[in-house]
Design a protein around this motif. Structure first.
Motif, PDB file in Angstrom:
ATOM      1  N   ILE A 199       0.838  -1.201   0.000  1.00 16.71           N
ATOM      2  CA  ILE A 199       0.000   0.000   0.000  1.00 16.71           C
ATOM      3  C   ILE A 199       0.871   1.249   0.000  1.00 16.71           C
ATOM      4  CG2 ILE A 199      -1.643   1.342   1.372  1.00 16.71           C
ATOM      5  CD1 ILE A 199      -2.889  -1.294   2.271  1.00 16.71           C
ATOM      6  N   LEU A 200       1.952   1.214   0.761  1.00 16.88           N
ATOM      7  CA  LEU A 200       2.915   2.319   0.760  1.00 16.88           C
ATOM      8  C   LEU A 200       3.403   2.591  -0.663  1.00 16.88           C
ATOM      9  CD1 LEU A 200       5.894   2.777   3.212  1.00 16.88           C
ATOM     10  CD2 LEU A 200       6.298   2.777   0.761  1.00 16.88           C
ATOM     11  N   ALA A 201       3.735   1.526  -1.388  1.00 19.08           N
ATOM     12  CA  ALA A 201       4.276   1.678  -2.743  1.00 19.08           C
ATOM     13  C   ALA A 201       3.231   2.230  -3.709  1.00 19.08           C
ATOM     14  CB  ALA A 201       4.801   0.336  -3.242  1.00 19.08           C
ATOM     15  N   VAL A 202       2.047   1.649  -3.728  1.00 15.76           N
ATOM     16  CA  VAL A 202       1.038   2.093  -4.699  1.00 15.76           C
ATOM     17  C   VAL A 202       0.569   3.509  -4.388  1.00 15.76           C
ATOM     18  CG1 VAL A 202      -1.011   1.163  -3.504  1.00 15.76           C
ATOM     19  CG2 VAL A 202      -0.995   1.350  -5.990  1.00 15.76           C
ATOM     20  N   SER A 203       0.471   3.854  -3.121  1.00 20.25           N
ATOM     21  CA  SER A 203       0.084   5.223  -2.755  1.00 20.25           C
ATOM     22  C   SER A 203       1.150   6.215  -3.210  1.00 20.25           C
ATOM     23  CB  SER A 203      -0.107   5.330  -1.241  1.00 20.25           C
ATOM     24  OG  SER A 203      -1.126   4.472  -0.796  1.00 20.25           O
ATOM     25  N   GLY A 204       2.404   5.840  -3.035  1.00 20.07           N
ATOM     26  CA  GLY A 204       3.498   6.714  -3.442  1.00 20.07           C
ATOM     27  C   GLY A 204       3.528   6.952  -4.941  1.00 20.07           C
ATOM     28  N   VAL A 205       3.349   5.900  -5.729  1.00 18.37           N
ATOM     29  CA  VAL A 205       3.432   6.078  -7.187  1.00 18.37           C
ATOM     30  C   VAL A 205       2.202   6.812  -7.728  1.00 18.37           C
ATOM     31  CG1 VAL A 205       4.932   4.072  -7.469  1.00 18.37           C
ATOM     32  CG2 VAL A 205       2.458   3.787  -7.704  1.00 18.37           C
ATOM     33  N   CYS A 207      -7.596   1.081   0.053  1.00 16.48           N
ATOM     34  CA  CYS A 207      -7.052  -0.284   0.194  1.00 16.48           C
ATOM     35  C   CYS A 207      -7.357  -0.837   1.583  1.00 16.48           C
ATOM     36  CB  CYS A 207      -5.547  -0.271  -0.039  1.00 16.48           C
ATOM     37  SG  CYS A 207      -5.043   0.020  -1.749  1.00 16.48           S
ATOM     38  N   GLY A 208      -7.220   0.016   2.599  1.00 17.89           N
ATOM     39  CA  GLY A 208      -7.539  -0.424   3.957  1.00 17.89           C
ATOM     40  C   GLY A 208      -9.004  -0.777   4.113  1.00 17.89           C
ATOM     41  N   VAL A 209      -9.869   0.026   3.523  1.00 17.86           N
ATOM     42  CA  VAL A 209     -11.314  -0.258   3.593  1.00 17.86           C
ATOM     43  C   VAL A 209     -11.622  -1.591   2.917  1.00 17.86           C
ATOM     44  CG1 VAL A 209     -13.582   0.475   2.744  1.00 17.86           C
ATOM     45  CG2 VAL A 209     -12.037   2.147   3.797  1.00 17.86           C
ATOM     46  N   THR A 226      -5.311  -9.762   3.597  1.00 14.88           N
ATOM     47  CA  THR A 226      -4.236  -8.780   3.424  1.00 14.88           C
ATOM     48  C   THR A 226      -3.091  -9.327   2.566  1.00 14.88           C
ATOM     49  OG1 THR A 226      -3.195  -9.422   5.530  1.00 14.88           O
ATOM     50  CG2 THR A 226      -4.805  -7.625   5.587  1.00 14.88           C
ATOM     51  N   LEU A 227      -2.934 -10.648   2.544  1.00 12.45           N
ATOM     52  CA  LEU A 227      -1.953 -11.249   1.640  1.00 12.45           C
ATOM     53  C   LEU A 227      -2.370 -11.006   0.196  1.00 12.45           C
ATOM     54  CD1 LEU A 227       0.619 -13.019   1.391  1.00 12.45           C
ATOM     55  CD2 LEU A 227      -0.897 -15.013   1.341  1.00 12.45           C
ATOM     56  N   GLY A 228      -3.672 -11.177  -0.071  1.00 11.80           N
ATOM     57  CA  GLY A 228      -4.173 -10.884  -1.414  1.00 11.80           C
ATOM     58  C   GLY A 228      -4.006  -9.425  -1.777  1.00 11.80           C
ATOM     59  N   ALA A 273     -12.887   0.306   9.911  1.00  9.89           N
ATOM     60  CA  ALA A 273     -12.199   1.558  10.259  1.00  9.89           C
ATOM     61  C   ALA A 273     -10.766   1.294  10.704  1.00  9.89           C
ATOM     62  CB  ALA A 273     -12.975   2.273  11.359  1.00  9.89           C
ATOM     63  N   ILE A 274     -10.544   0.211  11.436  1.00 11.15           N
ATOM     64  CA  ILE A 274      -9.191  -0.116  11.907  1.00 11.15           C
ATOM     65  C   ILE A 274      -8.256  -0.379  10.736  1.00 11.15           C
ATOM     66  CG2 ILE A 274      -7.836  -1.906  13.081  1.00 11.15           C
ATOM     67  CD1 ILE A 274     -10.300  -2.152  15.026  1.00 11.15           C
ATOM     68  N   TYR A 275      -8.716  -1.169   9.767  1.00 10.78           N
ATOM     69  CA  TYR A 275      -7.875  -1.452   8.601  1.00 10.78           C
ATOM     70  C   TYR A 275      -7.727  -0.228   7.705  1.00 10.78           C
ATOM     71  CZ  TYR A 275      -7.463  -6.347   9.813  1.00 10.78           C
ATOM     72  OH  TYR A 275      -7.142  -7.513  10.458  1.00 10.78           O
ATOM     73  N   ALA A 276      -8.737   0.644   7.709  1.00  6.96           N
ATOM     74  CA  ALA A 276      -8.637   1.899   6.973  1.00  6.96           C
ATOM     75  C   ALA A 276      -7.538   2.778   7.567  1.00  6.96           C
ATOM     76  CB  ALA A 276      -9.979   2.625   6.987  1.00  6.96           C
ATOM     77  N   VAL A 277      -7.453   2.817   8.891  1.00  4.37           N
ATOM     78  CA  VAL A 277      -6.391   3.577   9.565  1.00  4.37           C
ATOM     79  C   VAL A 277      -5.024   3.031   9.173  1.00  4.37           C
ATOM     80  CG1 VAL A 277      -5.331   4.047  11.810  1.00  4.37           C
ATOM     81  CG2 VAL A 277      -7.798   4.345  11.509  1.00  4.37           C
ATOM     82  N   ALA A 278      -4.895   1.712   9.153  1.00  9.13           N
ATOM     83  CA  ALA A 278      -3.612   1.098   8.785  1.00  9.13           C
ATOM     84  C   ALA A 278      -3.236   1.457   7.352  1.00  9.13           C
ATOM     85  CB  ALA A 278      -3.687  -0.420   8.951  1.00  9.13           C
ATOM     86  N   GLY A 279      -4.210   1.418   6.442  1.00  9.11           N
ATOM     87  CA  GLY A 279      -3.942   1.778   5.054  1.00  9.11           C
ATOM     88  C   GLY A 279      -3.575   3.242   4.902  1.00  9.11           C
ATOM     89  N   LEU A 280      -4.266   4.119   5.630  1.00  9.80           N
ATOM     90  CA  LEU A 280      -3.995   5.553   5.568  1.00  9.80           C
ATOM     91  C   LEU A 280      -2.585   5.872   6.054  1.00  9.80           C
ATOM     92  CD1 LEU A 280      -5.097   8.431   5.083  1.00  9.80           C
ATOM     93  CD2 LEU A 280      -5.890   8.419   7.457  1.00  9.80           C
ATOM     94  N   LEU A 281      -2.173   5.256   7.155  1.00  9.08           N
ATOM     95  CA  LEU A 281      -0.842   5.531   7.703  1.00  9.08           C
ATOM     96  C   LEU A 281       0.260   4.929   6.831  1.00  9.08           C
ATOM     97  CD1 LEU A 281      -1.578   5.175  11.510  1.00  9.08           C
ATOM     98  CD2 LEU A 281      -1.151   7.261  10.215  1.00  9.08           C
ATOM     99  N   ALA A 282      -0.032   3.799   6.184  1.00  6.43           N
ATOM    100  CA  ALA A 282       0.936   3.255   5.227  1.00  6.43           C
ATOM    101  C   ALA A 282       1.120   4.229   4.064  1.00  6.43           C
ATOM    102  CB  ALA A 282       0.463   1.894   4.720  1.00  6.43           C
ATOM    103  N   ALA A 283       0.011   4.820   3.614  1.00  7.91           N
ATOM    104  CA  ALA A 283       0.089   5.806   2.534  1.00  7.91           C
ATOM    105  C   ALA A 283       0.862   7.041   2.964  1.00  7.91           C
ATOM    106  CB  ALA A 283      -1.325   6.191   2.091  1.00  7.91           C
ATOM    107  N   LEU A 284       0.650   7.479   4.197  1.00  8.42           N
ATOM    108  CA  LEU A 284       1.396   8.627   4.715  1.00  8.42           C
ATOM    109  C   LEU A 284       2.898   8.337   4.716  1.00  8.42           C
ATOM    110  CD1 LEU A 284       1.464  11.426   6.019  1.00  8.42           C
ATOM    111  CD2 LEU A 284       1.088  10.331   8.243  1.00  8.42           C
ATOM    112  N   SER A 285       3.258   7.128   5.099  1.00 14.21           N
ATOM    113  CA  SER A 285       4.675   6.738   5.046  1.00 14.21           C
ATOM    114  C   SER A 285       5.179   6.758   3.614  1.00 14.21           C
ATOM    115  CB  SER A 285       4.851   5.332   5.638  1.00 14.21           C
ATOM    116  OG  SER A 285       4.593   5.334   7.024  1.00 14.21           O
ATOM    117  N   GLY A 286       4.317   6.384   2.674  1.00 13.92           N
ATOM    118  CA  GLY A 286       4.692   6.439   1.258  1.00 13.92           C
ATOM    119  C   GLY A 286       4.981   7.858   0.807  1.00 13.92           C
TER     120      GLY A 286
END
Length: 313
Positions: A71-77, A103-105, A122-124, A210-223
């Motif tokens: 998610i970090l990678a796709v958000s970054g690109v 992605c988190g949702v 999440t593996l998928g 919402a929990i997985y959405a938070v994880a996806g959002l923060l991964a994107a922020l790291s991206g």
């Protein structure tokens, strides 16, 4: 005082490990305990630390998220491609964050409504997001950004790196949410006993999404931060970052069984990993040996969690 110590014993123990590790490296090399090096450690810890905040929420809820690196990678690109196409930087950043949130949702929906185990869902997503990142850029990095955008990762505020201040802000908000809001209480309730939480009237499905959405959002922020630091968005960025985030979370005292943990412990866990890597680099230890050492630290942390944590009945 005793009550405060008892309630934070695991975090204090982890902090003691960090201090002992720092003291040991300081004895072994005079280059560790210097202001430039300590700021470097903090900067190098930022990406993993922010991803690990989202992972902490997920693991406390008795889940797991293997997709955060992709998610970090796709958000970054997506963000980088938008900037290169002429989109204003703020809108491009929002687009990247939106991709991570989406992605988190999707992860949350697959787990709650699709009834897939978090590992499988999440593996998928890990494979899908990585493929999307490669497809978006045809496997090539997207680079060349304005100095204003790069300031996010490389700028300073009163000699403190801007990225470090961003990380601290994320942790402050996450700590408040986890400890002082209904959302945080429900995260612990779901991880402690999901069935009991459901019978108590907690909308478990909505909160899991919402929990997985938070994880996806923060991964994107790291991206976003990683792209600004490298001045390049790499479709292969973030490989194994999910493992580093899980390691920081577990080292920081969050139970893989769910229901227990803290973001402050996670921050200490991320710093332990950062200090350990930095110290081994200063000592000239091979990167291959570093992988062995860090793996051993992770195993020890999980073993300690298993041995000393009371069994749920």
């Amino acid at each position: 005082m005793k009550r405060i110590f008892a309630a934070n014993a695991r975090q204090l123990g982890t902090l003691a490990v960090l201090l002992v590790l720092g003291a040991t490296i300081t004895i072994l090399t005079p280059y560790f305990l210097t202001v430039p090096n300590l700021l470097n450690v903090a900067q190098q810890t930022v990406i993993n630390a922010i991803v690990a905040v989202g992972m902490t929420f997920v693991i406390i809820s008795a889940g797991i998220d293997l997709s955060v690196g992709s998610i970090l990678a796709v958000s970054g690109v997506v963000m980088a491609s938008a900037i290169q196409s002429g989109t204003p930087v703020p809108l491009a950043v929002l687009a990247g964050l939106g991709v991570g949130l989406l992605c988190g949702v999707v992860n949350g929906v697959l787990i709650t409504f699709g009834r897939l185990p978090p590992f499988i869902a999440t593996l998928g997503m890990m494979s899908m997001a990585r493929g999307a990142a490669l497809l978006t850029t045809q496997g090539r990095p997207v680079s060349g950004f304005s100095s204003g955008f790069r300031w996010i990762a490389n700028g300073q505020v009163a000699t403190i790196p801007a990225a470090v201040l961003l990380m601290l802000a994320v942790y402050a908000v996450a700590h408040f949410v986890l400890r002082r809001t209904k959302f945080g209480r429900y995260v612990f309730a779901i991880g402690g006993n999901e069935e009991a939480a459901l019978l108590s009237g907690v909308p478990v499905r909505a909160y899991k999404i919402a929990i997985y959405a938070v994880a996806g959002l923060l991964a994107a922020l790291s991206g976003v931060v990683l792209t600004a630091r490298l001045n390049s968005a790499q479709p292969i960025a973030g490989i194994s970052y999910e493992l580093d985030a899980i390691a920081a979370t577990v080292i920081g005292g969050t139970s893989l069984m769910g229901g227990e943990g803290s973001v402050l412990g996670t921050l200490i866990g991320a710093l332990i990993m950062g200090v350990l890597r930095n110290g081994l680099n200063l000592l000239g230890v091979s990167s291959f040996i570093q992988q062995v050492v860090i793996g051993a630290v992770i195993i020890c942390a999980v073993l300690l969690d298993t041995v000393f944590r009371p069994r749920k009945r």
